[in-house]
Design a protein around this motif. Structure first.
Motif, short mmCIF file in Angstrom:
data_model
loop_
_atom_site.label_atom_id
_atom_site.label_comp_id
_atom_site.label_asym_id
_atom_site.label_seq_id
_atom_site.Cartn_x
_atom_site.Cartn_y
_atom_site.Cartn_z
N ALA A 176 77.91 44.23 7.33
CA ALA A 176 77.35 44.19 8.70
C ALA A 176 76.27 43.11 8.76
CB ALA A 176 76.77 45.55 9.07
N LEU A 177 76.18 42.46 9.91
CA LEU A 177 75.21 41.39 10.13
C LEU A 177 73.79 41.88 9.79
CD1 LEU A 177 75.92 38.63 11.48
CD2 LEU A 177 75.05 39.59 13.62
N HIS A 178 73.00 41.09 9.13
CA HIS A 178 71.59 41.38 8.79
C HIS A 178 71.42 42.51 7.78
CE1 HIS A 178 71.05 39.05 12.42
NE2 HIS A 178 71.27 40.06 13.24
N ARG A 179 72.50 43.20 7.45
CA ARG A 179 72.39 44.42 6.65
C ARG A 179 71.85 44.15 5.25
NH1 ARG A 179 70.93 48.56 4.84
NH2 ARG A 179 72.28 49.73 3.48
N ASP A 180 72.25 43.00 4.65
CA ASP A 180 71.77 42.68 3.30
C ASP A 180 70.25 42.52 3.30
OD1 ASP A 180 72.06 40.41 4.90
OD2 ASP A 180 72.59 39.09 3.23
N VAL A 181 69.72 41.98 4.40
CA VAL A 181 68.26 41.77 4.46
C VAL A 181 67.55 43.10 4.75
CG1 VAL A 181 66.44 40.32 5.39
CG2 VAL A 181 68.76 39.45 5.27
#
Ligand SMILES: NC(=O)c1ccc[n+]([C@@H]2O[C@H](COP(=O)([O-])OP(=O)(O)OC[C@H]3O[C@@H](n4cnc5c(N)ncnc54)[C@H](OP(=O)(O)O)[C@@H]3O)[C@@H](O)[C@H]2O)c1
Length: 331
Positions: free
Chosen positions: A140-145
């Motif tokens: 998911a977008l931004h999820r790693d951060v």
């Protein structure tokens, strides 16, 4: 002691507007902003004479660590997608004892399970659904951060809060960048295409928030951060804050932009066409996510803290946003 707030992204749309709100609400704070160069430093300092600037980038581990170690709060508004700055800030905060407030985005919730341009039912409440939100798939977008914030904070004993806005609307009041993303990108695309459009039927749903209400939410979290034990706010695994004031279907936005654009004499018809993802992607590579999916959040946690959106409605704010795009293209 004077609270020290280290802000990244103060040259930007969100960071610029929020720094202005912060200084207006708390002239007693010492605000330190990261800038890329002396030119940006001079612009910010002529706008806000009391601030301090530090020249560097989000990749300057030593600078971010040192400034974070000295700060009571790091307000990371430069990027939702930059893991190194999160790691450096947390490393610094771990030695200094301050707290991290980091910006994410509801793109993390993007739901296209019903197909582009179609509404999806799933709504994420930041209290009820907190465990689901903080364990969304890594893809998911931004999820790693988000994960770097949550895991890093827990590992190093640093209190963190993630503030996660949806569509942000309104012309920013910061000294440099004043332009948001989705609505300006769509306005620009409609102006260039000469006709309005949606991705598919455009019945897909996103939330929205006025830039001033987002800024006020950040100020509120900073105020709580400075209270003993982080005040009434939640930090760490439950420190996840959506920030929204309602929902829109993209069709309604595209229709309104088209009618404003027509009124301004920029296009001949206010009609809105339905485009495929491939056709829409010619106008922006992120078209499917920007205008074709569903991102539905509920800001229960901020409301519990007493935050209430007060800004103009998205419909009231759209004319000035569209006019800014017309003016920018005319230059
Ligand atoms: N705007 C929205 O609708 C929205 C909604 C949800 C989430 N967000 C997220 O919020 C974040 C900020 O958005 P925004 O609209 O304020 O963007 P923006 O106007 O581009 O502001 C970002 C600021 O951060 C600075 N910056 C970025 N990378 C940097 C680096 N590596 N080193 C130093 N400075 C750096 C930029 O400086 P330069 O100008 O020098 O490049 C810029 O001034 C983004 O990650 C975005 O995904 C935005």
């Amino acid at each position: 002691m004077t609270p020290r707030i280290f802000v990244t992204g103060a040259t930007g749309y969100v960071g610029g507007h929020t720094t202005g709100e912060l200084i207006a609400a708390h002239p007693e704070y010492q605000v330190v902003t990261l800038v890329r160069n002396e030119e940006q430093a001079a612009k910010l300092q002529s706008h806000w004479p009391a601030i301090t600037t530090v020249v560097g980038t989000l990749d300057d581990d030593k600078i971010i660590k040192e400034e974070s170690a000295k700060a009571n709060v790091v307000l990371q508004l430069a990027s939702s997608d930059h893991i190194p700055v999160v790691k450096s800030a947390i490393a610094g905060l771990a030695t200094g004892g301050g707290k991290l407030i980091h910006i994410s985005g509801t793109g993390v919730l993007n739901d296209m399970s019903t197909g582009p341009g179609n509404p999806a039912r799933k709504v994420y409440d930041d209290v009820e659904d907190i465990k689901e939100i903080t364990s969304l798939p890594e893809t998911a977008l931004h999820r790693d951060v988000d994960d770097a914030v949550l895991t890093g904070g827990s590992l190093h004993g640093v209190d963190t809060a993630i503030i996660c806005p949806p569509i942000i609307y309104g012309v920013g009041q910061g000294p440099i960048k004043k332009r948001s993303m989705q609505v300006p990108f769509l306005s620009e695309a409609i102006l260039k295409r000469g006709r309005g459009f949606t991705v598919g039927e455009g019945k897909n749903i996103w939330d929205h928030i006025y830039i001033g209400d987002l800024a006020k939410a950040c100020v509120l979290l900073i105020e709580e951060a400075l209270k003993p034990q982080g005040g009434s706010a939640q930090w760490g695994s439950e420190g996840y804050y959506f920030v929204e004031s309602g929902e829109i279907a993209w069709k309604d936005v595209a229709e309104k932009i088209s009618s404003i654009t027509k009124e301004l004499g920029q296009i001949e018809s206010a009609d809105v066409d339905q485009l495929s993802v491939d056709e829409a992607s010619k106008f922006h590579p992120w078209a499917p996510v920007l205008w074709g999916g569903n991102c539905r959040s509920r800001a229960t946690r901020l409301q519990t803290l007493g935050w209430k959106p007060q800004g103009p409605t998205v419909w009231e704010a759209l004319p000035a946003m569209v006019k800014a795009e017309v003016d920018a293209l005319a230059k």
